[in-house]
Enzyme design. Structure first.
Site, PDB file in Angstrom:
ATOM      1  N   ASP A 267       0.872  -1.166   0.000  1.00 37.88           N
ATOM      2  CA  ASP A 267       0.000   0.000   0.000  1.00 37.88           C
ATOM      3  C   ASP A 267       0.918   1.227   0.000  1.00 37.88           C
ATOM      4  O   ASP A 267       2.099   1.146   0.342  1.00 37.88           O
ATOM      5  CB  ASP A 267      -0.965  -0.015   1.195  1.00 37.88           C
ATOM      6  CG  ASP A 267      -2.196   0.859   0.904  1.00 37.88           C
ATOM      7  OD1 ASP A 267      -2.117   1.730   0.007  1.00 37.88           O
ATOM      8  OD2 ASP A 267      -3.242   0.678   1.568  1.00 37.88           O
TER       9      ASP A 267
HETATM   10  C1  BGC Z   1      -5.053   3.174  -0.078  1.00 34.43           C
HETATM   11  C2  BGC Z   1      -5.119   2.249  -1.264  1.00 34.43           C
HETATM   12  C3  BGC Z   1      -4.937   3.034  -2.533  1.00 34.43           C
HETATM   13  C4  BGC Z   1      -3.614   3.795  -2.454  1.00 34.43           C
HETATM   14  C5  BGC Z   1      -3.322   4.647  -3.672  1.00 34.43           C
HETATM   15  C6  BGC Z   1      -3.820   4.040  -0.095  1.00 34.43           C
HETATM   16  O1  BGC Z   1      -3.879   5.010   0.884  1.00 34.43           O
HETATM   17  O2  BGC Z   1      -5.101   2.435   1.119  1.00 34.43           O
HETATM   18  O3  BGC Z   1      -6.345   1.575  -1.277  1.00 34.43           O
HETATM   19  O4  BGC Z   1      -4.994   2.214  -3.655  1.00 34.43           O
HETATM   20  O5  BGC Z   1      -3.649   4.653  -1.333  1.00 34.43           O
HETATM   21  O6  BGC Z   1      -4.178   5.749  -3.708  1.00 34.43           O
END
Ligand code: BGC
Length: 742
Positions: A267
């Site tokens: 993530d």
């Molecule tokens: C989220 C993800 C997301 C990523 C990119 C993160 O903060 O948990 O679900 O895909 O950001 O935006």
């Protein structure tokens, strides 16, 4: 528990040994990723260490590098599980401001789950893939599929359900739909990211059984049966180890047990150590703090073996070679959102809307010429696509509830008037940490009451919005915001004909709203076509057929984590609040709230498993949802045939309109020697029936689906003995039961 006819068939079957080993997912597909192994070996042989490591981290915010010298294109990620996110600058969260990147906003996760429709989940994945391709993307960062453990969870609207079987089946449909159409999925957030409070540090303590049966189960299905090409490692820790470097999750379970052949990406900002690569992480996103130059040094120093890098590069190349790249000059040539996908969005929305109650058949709204309807509530005109923190969708258009109602009503000569009724929560208030829970705005309330008085019917569009339910923080409660309880009471004093539409992606305490509404409808964050879908359901163009994918408790304290005193503590110290505000304002994911443990003390008893086993009545049960038609179940038969339980029953639409019924099969094990929920969802089926039509529904449930995780032997086991098959319309509305012997 309401019961219709009750059939009990004892169907004998040869008794098997006390327990037989089983695997939980039914079919492990041979991965389509394994077709180029020899070419991949040759490519890796030609690569320098630097070129290999260069593939293992973000190149831009949403891409990772290929190898230009060898003609290997970069990999492009499309953010958002419910629409392709707009294009951002290479190294920041600022939008590029293109004119072509307006995409279709698909109903968010809990709405998709409320359809209880595997086929529509496939269409959803297909629609997402088609738009991802138009934008030159290779992998969709979705489906988001963590179990909705807490009613307050900030991302409940993005996630699918509190039930692992429902979540798994819909994630599977989404995965197949996307990957059959040439775009990889990335299942997120693996694993146990069930809260936003301290999500960057929280350490989840959970039993093996609950982890396997509840939290990992949906991922297992999407990997084994769907051959998902990507998985996103979650921010949190599981049993003391960050998910992004959790060897147990990323290698032992995902790769060795489930046969995953694809890539794990972190993530955003969720990598903490170069050694993550050995544990099974392929790509650090979006930076190169650990899997960049530091990793090259670690390999050169002999701390990390190059063989581990080769493995991770091999997995990346598998995905790269399986997904046909879109040449740069073909991407972004037309506007992303196209009519075919808008139609899918409409279909999902229509099937997702849940009719919770309908006293005196106040719905469908009869559109008689000259009738006057008051539409009241900020949510009637609010858009939901691009709000809150996290991936949203820059839309081509979004039909609000009021727009949809105006279209249907005006065509029939019905007058529609609007009053805002209550203040909608704003992004500015969220940034300033102003609470959404406050008294009604007197002026707005008075205007609404005056309007209600002069109308025949009130449609009160209540609920939350995506500035309240958002990534990055959980809600503090499930109260109705902005004094909505007070507003409805005042309206009811002048006009009792109230239909309430709840716009939300998560549970709310609806006790007051319920009391003053003749009909109650849940209509989610329902995408680009949400307003049309809502109007069509309210006016009877389509009969409602959505079912709750989660329990609506009467009050938060009835929910397992609150009853057991293990709900996340979202009271922040002054210092933590400063950090939190930085996080919110700068979207800096490297700033994280410290500490925190989440103790999943309720074990298996998540959602309806808790309410039914503990005999706590919810306000509306998991699986509940009414129709304008009525259905009759009869002739239930169940029998064990080899490794399967064959279930069949007749289903008749006894109403006067065409409608879909969602038949649900729950299985209880009354003589079990181990602790179990009272019953668990094991199958479901959406059946379209014309008025008066009957169909025979046949379902085949593999016996292995009844397996539990046996902690002593560390494996799946099926317990012998009686299995009670409950067939019905909801988890509290079984129409027929049958007992088989396993
Ligand atoms: C989220 C993800 C997301 C990523 C990119 C993160 O903060 O948990 O679900 O895909 O950001 O935006």
């Amino acid at each position: 528990m309401k019961k219709g006819i009750k059939l009990t068939a004892i169907v004998g079957a040869a008794l098997l040994a006390a327990c037989s080993p089983a695997k939980q997912a039914e079919e492990t597909k041979v991965s389509a990723l394994l077709q180029h192994e020899d070419s991949i070996t040759k490519i890796i042989e030609q690569m320098t260490l630097e070129e290999k490591v260069n593939m293992l981290h973000g190149k831009t915010m949403f891409s990772s590098a290929g190898v230009e010298r060898l003609g290997i294109p970069d990999l492009y990620y499309a953010d958002g599980p419910f629409g392709i996110r707009e294009e951002l600058e290479a190294k920041s969260w600022r939008p590029l401001g293109l004119t072509t990147d307006s995409a279709t906003f698909f109903p968010t996760g809990s709405a998709l789950a409320a359809t209880w429709d595997k086929d529509i989940a496939y269409q959803y994945g297909k629609g997402m893939a088609i738009e991802a391709k138009l934008r030159g993307k290779d992998m969709i960062l979705g489906p988001a599929m963590n179990i909705q453990r807490l009613p307050t969870g900030g991302r409940t609207y993005e996630y699918l359900s509190e039930d692992p079987y429902l979540s798994g089946q819909l994630a599977l449909g989404y995965t197949l739909g996307a990957q059959d159409n040439g775009v990889a999925v990335c299942l997120k957030h693996y694993a146990l990211n069930n809260q936003e409070t301290r999500r960057g540090t929280v350490d989840v303590q959970v039993s093996d059984r609950a982890m396997r049966e509840i939290y990992l189960a949906p991922f297992e299905v999407a990997v084994r049966e769907g051959d998902a090409y990507g998985v996103m490692a979650a921010y949190n820790k599981v049993r003391g180890k960050w998910c992004s470097e959790n060897e147990f999750l990323l290698t032992q379970v995902l790769r060795d047990e489930w046969g995953f052949k694809g890539i794990v990406i972190s993530d955003w900002g969720g990598t903490h150590n170069a050694k993550a690569v050995v544990a099974g992480l392929n790509v650090e996103m979006p930076s190169e703090d650990f899997l960049g130059p530091t990793l090259v040094d670690s390999v050169k120093a002999g701390v990390i073996p190059e063989s581990a890098i080769n493995e991770r590069v091999r997995e990346l190349l598998r995905v790269r070679l399986a997904i046909e790249p879109v040449p740069a000059d073909k991407a972004n040539q037309v506007v992303t959102s196209q009519p075919a996908q808008q139609k899918i969005s409409y279909d999902v929305a229509t099937k997702s809307i849940v009719l919770l109650k309908n006293d005196n058949h106040i719905l469908p709204v009869r559109l008689e010429k000259g009738k006057k309807i008051a539409v009241i509530g900020d949510n009637a005109t609010a858009t939901q696509a691009l709000r809150g923190i996290g991936a949203g969708v820059k839309v081509r258009y979004e039909i609000t509830p009021l727009m949809g109602l105006l279209r249907n009503c005006r065509a029939a000569g019905v007058e529609v008037k609007f009053a805002q009724g209550y203040k909608g929560y704003t992004a500015m208030e969220r940034f300033q940490r102003v609470s959404p829970y406050h008294e009604a705005d007197k002026k707005l309330m008075d205007e609404a009451v005056a309007l209600a008085k002069e109308c025949d019917l009130v449609i009160f569009v209540a609920g939350e919005n995506r500035d309240i339910e958002t990534e990055g923080s959980d809600r503090t409660c499930i109260d109705m915001p902005a004094g909505q309880n007070e507003v409805i009471q005042k309206i009811a004093e002048v006009n009792p004909n109230i239909v309430t539409v709840v716009v939300a992606g998560a549970p709310l305490d609806l006790r007051v709203i319920d009391q003053y509404s003749k009909a109650l409808v849940y209509s989610w964050y329902n995408g680009t076509e949400g307003g049309h879908a809502l109007a069509d359901v309210l006016t009877g163009v389509v009969s409602p057929s959505g079912r709750l994918p989660f329990t609506l408790p009467k009050q938060l304290n009835d929910s397992p984590a609150w009853s057991l005193g293990v709900a996340p503590d979202n009271q922040l110290s002054a210092e933590e609040r400063d950090i939190f505000e930085d996080l919110v304002a700068q979207r800096d994911r490297s700033v994280q709230l410290p500490g925190g443990t989440a103790d999943y003390k309720e074990g298996l008893l998540v959602g309806y498993r808790w309410f039914s086993t503990k005999n706590i009545a919810p306000l509306y049960a998991f699986g509940h949802g009414l129709s304008y038609a009525t259905f009759e179940y009869s002739n239930l038969k169940a029998a064990v045939k080899g490794q399967h339980i064959e279930v069949s029953f007749s289903l008749k639409n006894t109403g006067s309109c065409d409608a879909d019924e969602v038949a649900q099969v729950y299985v209880g094990r009354p003589d079990s020697k181990i602790e179990r929920p009272k019953f668990e969802l094991k199958d479901f089926c959406r059946v379209a029936l014309k008025a008066g039509e009957s169909k025979t529904v046949s379902l085949t449930i593999p016996v292995s689906r009844l397996a539990h995780w046996d902690e002593a032997s560390n494996g799946w086991k099926v317990e012998n003995g009686a299995a009670v098959i409950h067939v019905g319309s909801a988890s509290d509305d079984f129409k027929a039961d049958a007992t088989v012997q396993i």
